[in-house]
Design a protein around this motif. Structure first.
Motif, PDB file in Angstrom:
ATOM      1  N   MET A 153       0.817  -1.212   0.000  1.00  0.00           N
ATOM      2  CA  MET A 153       0.000   0.000   0.000  1.00  0.00           C
ATOM      3  C   MET A 153       0.850   1.260   0.000  1.00  0.00           C
ATOM      4  O   MET A 153       0.506   2.247  -0.644  1.00  0.00           O
ATOM      5  N   LEU A 154       1.964   1.187   0.718  1.00  0.00           N
ATOM      6  CA  LEU A 154       2.903   2.306   0.730  1.00  0.00           C
ATOM      7  C   LEU A 154       3.419   2.586  -0.679  1.00  0.00           C
ATOM      8  O   LEU A 154       3.477   3.735  -1.130  1.00  0.00           O
ATOM      9  N   MET A 158       3.034   5.917  -2.885  1.00  0.00           N
ATOM     10  CA  MET A 158       4.152   6.674  -3.438  1.00  0.00           C
ATOM     11  C   MET A 158       4.060   6.749  -4.959  1.00  0.00           C
ATOM     12  O   MET A 158       4.929   7.344  -5.600  1.00  0.00           O
ATOM     13  N   GLY A 159       3.044   6.134  -5.527  1.00  0.00           N
ATOM     14  CA  GLY A 159       2.877   6.148  -6.975  1.00  0.00           C
ATOM     15  C   GLY A 159       3.892   5.266  -7.689  1.00  0.00           C
ATOM     16  O   GLY A 159       4.230   5.509  -8.839  1.00  0.00           O
ATOM     17  N   LEU A 160       4.380   4.262  -6.995  1.00  0.00           N
ATOM     18  CA  LEU A 160       5.413   3.411  -7.590  1.00  0.00           C
ATOM     19  C   LEU A 160       4.895   2.024  -7.964  1.00  0.00           C
ATOM     20  O   LEU A 160       5.689   1.143  -8.280  1.00  0.00           O
ATOM     21  N   SER A 161       3.543   1.822  -7.923  1.00  0.00           N
ATOM     22  CA  SER A 161       3.045   0.480  -8.220  1.00  0.00           C
ATOM     23  C   SER A 161       3.500   0.045  -9.594  1.00  0.00           C
ATOM     24  O   SER A 161       3.529   0.848 -10.531  1.00  0.00           O
ATOM     25  N   ASP A 162       3.821  -1.219  -9.682  1.00  0.00           N
ATOM     26  CA  ASP A 162       4.191  -1.818 -10.954  1.00  0.00           C
ATOM     27  C   ASP A 162       5.366  -1.103 -11.627  1.00  0.00           C
ATOM     28  O   ASP A 162       5.373  -0.886 -12.823  1.00  0.00           O
ATOM     29  N   THR A 163       6.344  -0.704 -10.806  1.00  0.00           N
ATOM     30  CA  THR A 163       7.590  -0.196 -11.375  1.00  0.00           C
ATOM     31  C   THR A 163       8.730  -1.006 -10.776  1.00  0.00           C
ATOM     32  O   THR A 163       8.562  -1.667  -9.749  1.00  0.00           O
ATOM     33  N   LEU A 164       9.880  -0.953 -11.411  1.00  0.00           N
ATOM     34  CA  LEU A 164      11.025  -1.678 -10.869  1.00  0.00           C
ATOM     35  C   LEU A 164      11.504  -1.055  -9.561  1.00  0.00           C
ATOM     36  O   LEU A 164      12.026  -1.739  -8.690  1.00  0.00           O
ATOM     37  N   LEU A 165      11.286   0.268  -9.430  1.00  0.00           N
ATOM     38  CA  LEU A 165      11.689   0.932  -8.179  1.00  0.00           C
ATOM     39  C   LEU A 165      10.982   0.324  -6.975  1.00  0.00           C
ATOM     40  O   LEU A 165      11.529   0.293  -5.875  1.00  0.00           O
ATOM     41  N   ALA A 166       9.764  -0.155  -7.181  1.00  0.00           N
ATOM     42  CA  ALA A 166       9.006  -0.781  -6.092  1.00  0.00           C
ATOM     43  C   ALA A 166       9.733  -2.010  -5.562  1.00  0.00           C
ATOM     44  O   ALA A 166       9.601  -2.372  -4.396  1.00  0.00           O
ATOM     45  N   LEU A 167      10.493  -2.667  -6.437  1.00  0.00           N
ATOM     46  CA  LEU A 167      11.263  -3.827  -5.992  1.00  0.00           C
ATOM     47  C   LEU A 167      12.577  -3.407  -5.361  1.00  0.00           C
ATOM     48  O   LEU A 167      13.078  -4.059  -4.446  1.00  0.00           O
ATOM     49  N   ILE A 168      13.136  -2.299  -5.860  1.00  0.00           N
ATOM     50  CA  ILE A 168      14.493  -1.912  -5.449  1.00  0.00           C
ATOM     51  C   ILE A 168      14.496  -1.218  -4.086  1.00  0.00           C
ATOM     52  O   ILE A 168      15.202  -1.646  -3.162  1.00  0.00           O
ATOM     53  N   PHE A 235       8.852 -14.060  -4.341  1.00  0.00           N
ATOM     54  CA  PHE A 235       7.654 -13.617  -3.631  1.00  0.00           C
ATOM     55  C   PHE A 235       7.333 -12.139  -3.871  1.00  0.00           C
ATOM     56  O   PHE A 235       6.215 -11.795  -4.265  1.00  0.00           O
ATOM     57  N   ARG A 236       8.298 -11.253  -3.637  1.00  0.00           N
ATOM     58  CA  ARG A 236       8.021  -9.820  -3.793  1.00  0.00           C
ATOM     59  C   ARG A 236       7.705  -9.436  -5.236  1.00  0.00           C
ATOM     60  O   ARG A 236       6.720  -8.738  -5.480  1.00  0.00           O
ATOM     61  N   PRO A 237       8.505  -9.910  -6.215  1.00  0.00           N
ATOM     62  CA  PRO A 237       8.147  -9.586  -7.603  1.00  0.00           C
ATOM     63  C   PRO A 237       6.760 -10.096  -7.992  1.00  0.00           C
ATOM     64  O   PRO A 237       6.039  -9.439  -8.730  1.00  0.00           O
ATOM     65  N   LEU A 238       6.377 -11.249  -7.453  1.00  0.00           N
ATOM     66  CA  LEU A 238       5.059 -11.805  -7.766  1.00  0.00           C
ATOM     67  C   LEU A 238       3.962 -10.838  -7.350  1.00  0.00           C
ATOM     68  O   LEU A 238       2.938 -10.707  -8.018  1.00  0.00           O
ATOM     69  N   ILE A 239       4.180 -10.152  -6.219  1.00  0.00           N
ATOM     70  CA  ILE A 239       3.149  -9.265  -5.700  1.00  0.00           C
ATOM     71  C   ILE A 239       3.289  -7.845  -6.238  1.00  0.00           C
ATOM     72  O   ILE A 239       2.306  -7.198  -6.582  1.00  0.00           O
ATOM     73  N   LEU A 240       4.529  -7.373  -6.342  1.00  0.00           N
ATOM     74  CA  LEU A 240       4.724  -5.954  -6.632  1.00  0.00           C
ATOM     75  C   LEU A 240       4.787  -5.628  -8.123  1.00  0.00           C
ATOM     76  O   LEU A 240       4.733  -4.469  -8.500  1.00  0.00           O
ATOM     77  N   THR A 241       4.914  -6.624  -8.977  1.00  0.00           N
ATOM     78  CA  THR A 241       4.870  -6.316 -10.409  1.00  0.00           C
ATOM     79  C   THR A 241       3.634  -6.953 -11.023  1.00  0.00           C
ATOM     80  O   THR A 241       3.221  -8.043 -10.624  1.00  0.00           O
ATOM     81  N   GLU A 244       3.902  -7.616 -17.691  1.00  0.00           N
ATOM     82  CA  GLU A 244       5.005  -8.494 -18.058  1.00  0.00           C
ATOM     83  C   GLU A 244       6.288  -7.750 -18.360  1.00  0.00           C
ATOM     84  O   GLU A 244       7.373  -8.320 -18.256  1.00  0.00           O
ATOM     85  N   GLN A 245       6.172  -6.454 -18.724  1.00  0.00           N
ATOM     86  CA  GLN A 245       7.409  -5.747 -19.041  1.00  0.00           C
ATOM     87  C   GLN A 245       8.230  -5.453 -17.782  1.00  0.00           C
ATOM     88  O   GLN A 245       9.364  -5.036 -17.878  1.00  0.00           O
ATOM     89  N   ASN A 246       7.612  -5.663 -16.600  1.00  0.00           N
ATOM     90  CA  ASN A 246       8.357  -5.461 -15.366  1.00  0.00           C
ATOM     91  C   ASN A 246       8.724  -6.769 -14.677  1.00  0.00           C
ATOM     92  O   ASN A 246       9.214  -6.766 -13.548  1.00  0.00           O
ATOM     93  N   PHE A 247       8.473  -7.902 -15.317  1.00  0.00           N
ATOM     94  CA  PHE A 247       8.796  -9.185 -14.703  1.00  0.00           C
ATOM     95  C   PHE A 247      10.303  -9.358 -14.566  1.00  0.00           C
ATOM     96  O   PHE A 247      11.082  -8.844 -15.369  1.00  0.00           O
TER      97      PHE A 247
END
Lengths: 300, 318
Positions: A153-154, A158-168, A235-241, A244-247
């Protein structure tokens, strides 16, 4: 194989038993134990490496032959069609690029922040150091899964859903890395700082010119561990991306398996092998450092 | 420096040498404090934002019903009571506990036995080979391991059943029966993770002084007795660390059952973390997911605390 090991043993056992009184008996028993031990270890190694060899070998069969039994463990006549097929089914380059970007930035971020925090905990004096360090250690115990809902949710906030930054971003602060770097800096003598300060160096200068260069091997351990963990993270990529271009690679592989069902094993396995290669390369260069890092602070 | 801390011996020591260089304003206690906070800022802020606040949020969220779309409503302990009564959640916690016990015992047992065997006399190249081999699965992703293991354990064309058929054992329905799937999930997990405990034990064994063994063999200890009375007690601190880490990571198992079986057949391989994932991101019941997460955290904390308490009785430090 057994003959060579027996030979190696025969080479040193007389020397070993020279000073002992009951030479023949102890040697005989020792040899028997040795052979049994090596046999057990070889079986264990075969059980560990067998599945990996089978994967590699089967990925080099043609898709139509991938089901055939008996299984192959050595690729006698390799066929690379499955690898071509992987590139058709998956955007391999994009997956590798995403994985490399995410993993690389996390690794560098962890190395820098862990070195700084570890140094502060090891060599700098400030109020609340002990308490703060305990809090950092305590966060090691909290499973990612427990915090994933608020983090999700955070990230949205932050407007970062479905971005690579969300993983980093969430992966950069590292309790384990900080702990490791603190141990590492504690192993470096405090006298260096005293000497530097007598020479008039500021604390920052002391860190930059004296301690940081000495800490490079420790930072490498943090980086390699981070690379290995996040390259393989699922686990985290499964949820946060979502798109497919962000897989990252593990997600891509699982989706490849889903696309093909159990249609052709060799194509899926070719994908698996492709995903292993970068981790394998990093491992080759960092094996020693990685093993030392994993065992650091556990002896005694 | 000399004004903030009145050192008694320091001036006498430095008196003979050149006078200490004029310390720049940033040096000394104050400078250290500043630098410390600057250095800690990224880590502390990051952990606060992505770990500490989410923990608090998770606990609060566990008392609300919320599906992201409509506004959250306070429901008190309803989430907890629903979750505790939910048969799927119950089964998944039970599965997780069984999984942890079996997987951790296997993982530590195999790792310890192999570490002791590798540590004894053998040619160096062979030792390097074994160490690298046992370490190897750790560098693979759990997802890709689970993918190829799924094929190896396939009932009709899997290699495992082919080997079993060689010794006359009929095909085992590994992934289509509850017992079979649970076994595969455990085996695959242990296969991938025993190397970590193995490395910890290698490190622990290396720190046992050779003289201890010499003393033991002078006293007449050999083979098994030597390991029972020397290796095991002296290895107990390592064993504590290895078991704490193994248990914490086994409690969080997700990748293997998710890719191997998706929790099935039935709920036979559904784990606690999988239920958190499903209730949050498939059913959008964020409150319930948080409640399950809080329960899981409490269990992890209780187990870890119990381990450290037990360790006071069973761990020997040199």
């Amino acid at each position: 194989m057994t003959t060579t090991t027996d030979h190696g043993l025969a080479g040193h056992s007389p020397r070993l038993s020279q000073g002992l009184p009951e030479t023949s008996r102890s040697r005989k028993k020792f040899t028997w134990n040795f052979a049994l031990r090596i046999l057990l270890l070889l079986i264990a190694a075969a059980l560990v490496l067998g599945p990996v060899l089978w994967t590699l070998s089967t990925s080099l069969r043609s898709p139509s032959e991938s089901f055939k039994l008996p299984p192959s463990f050595i690729p006698w006549n390799p066929d690379f069609t499955s690898y071509g097929e992987v590139f058709q089914q998956l955007n391999v380059f994009l997956l590798v690029l995403n994985s490399a970007l995410v993993t690389g930035l996390i690794a560098v971020g962890q190395m820098v922040t862990a070195a700084m925090a570890g140094y502060a905990f090891a060599h700098l004096k400030f109020r609340g150091r002990g308490a703060l360090f305990s809090i950092v250690l305590a966060t090691m115990m909290v499973p990612v899964q427990v915090t994933i809902v608020p983090v999700f949710m955070l990230i949205r906030g932050m407007g970062l859903s479905d971005t690579l930054l969300a993983l980093i971003l969430p992966a950069i602060p590292t309790a384990f890395g900080t702990f490791l770097m603190r141990q590492y800096f504690m192993g470096l003598p405090a006298e260096l700082a005293e000497a530097a300060s007598i020479d008039g160096a500021s604390p920052w200068r002391t860190f930059r010119s004296v301690y940081a260069p000495l800490a490079v091997p420790g930072m490498a351990i943090v980086g390699i561990l981070a690379f290995n963990f996040h390259w393989n993270e699922f686990f985290r990529p499964l949820i946060l991306t979502i798109s497919e271009q962000n897989f990252t690679l593990p997600l891509g592989l699982v989706s490849l398996q889903g696309n093909l069902g159990t249609g052709s094993i060799s194509v899926v396995l070719a994908g698996v092998v492709l995903s292993m290669i970068p981790a394998r390369v990093v491992f080759m260069f960092g094996q020693r450092a990685l093993q030392d890092g994993l065992t650091a602070g556990t002896g005694k | 420096m000399s004004t903030t801390t009145p050192p008694r011996e320091r001036p006498r020591q430095t008196a003979g040498r050149a006078a200490p260089a004029k310390t720049p304003a940033g040096n000394g206690r104050r400078g250290q404090r500043w630098l410390a906070w600057i250095f800690l800022a990224p880590t502390i802020l990051g952990m606060g934002l992505f770990t500490l606040i989410p923990i608090v949020a998770s606990v609060i969220l566990a008392f609300f019903r919320w599906d992201i779309i409509s506004a959250p409503t306070f429901v008190g302990f309803d989430n907890f009571s629903e979750v505790v009564q939910d048969p799927t959640v119950r089964v998944s916690f039970l599965n997780t506990i069984i999984f942890v016990v079996v997987a951790v015992v296997l993982q530590l047992g195999i790792a310890l036995a192999l570490a002791v065997m590798v540590q004894e006399k053998m040619p160096d190249w062979l030792r390097v080979f074994f160490r690298s081999a046992f370490f190897f699965p750790l560098i693979l992703s759990a997802a890709s391991v689970s993918i190829f293991m799924r094929y190896l354990f396939n009932e009709q064309f899997g290699v495992v059943n082919w080997f079993l058929s060689l010794v006359g054992i009929p095909a085992v329905p590994w992934l289509t029966t509850p017992g079979g799937s649970a076994t595969v999930v455990i085996l695959v997990y242990v296969w991938q993770n025993f190397g970590f405990s193995f490395l910890l034990f290698i490190g622990g064994l290396a720190s046992i002084p050779v003289e201890t063994y010499e003393a033991a063999s002078i006293d007449g200890a050999t083979g098994w007795r030597k390991h029972l009375h020397v290796t095991l007690p002296l290895l107990s601190p390592t064993t504590l660390v290895a078991s704490v880490m193994a248990i914490i990571s086994a409690l969080q198992v997700f990748d293997q059952p998710y890719v191997l079986t998706r929790g099935g057949p039935g709920d036979s391989t559904r784990t606690a973390v999988m239920v958190i994932f499903e209730s949050a991101f498939q059913r959008l019941e964020f409150g319930q997911a948080s409640a399950i997460g809080v329960l899981l955290t409490l269990i992890i904390m209780a187990i870890t605390a119990a381990q450290f308490r037990l360790s006071k009785r069973f761990v020997f430090y040199q």
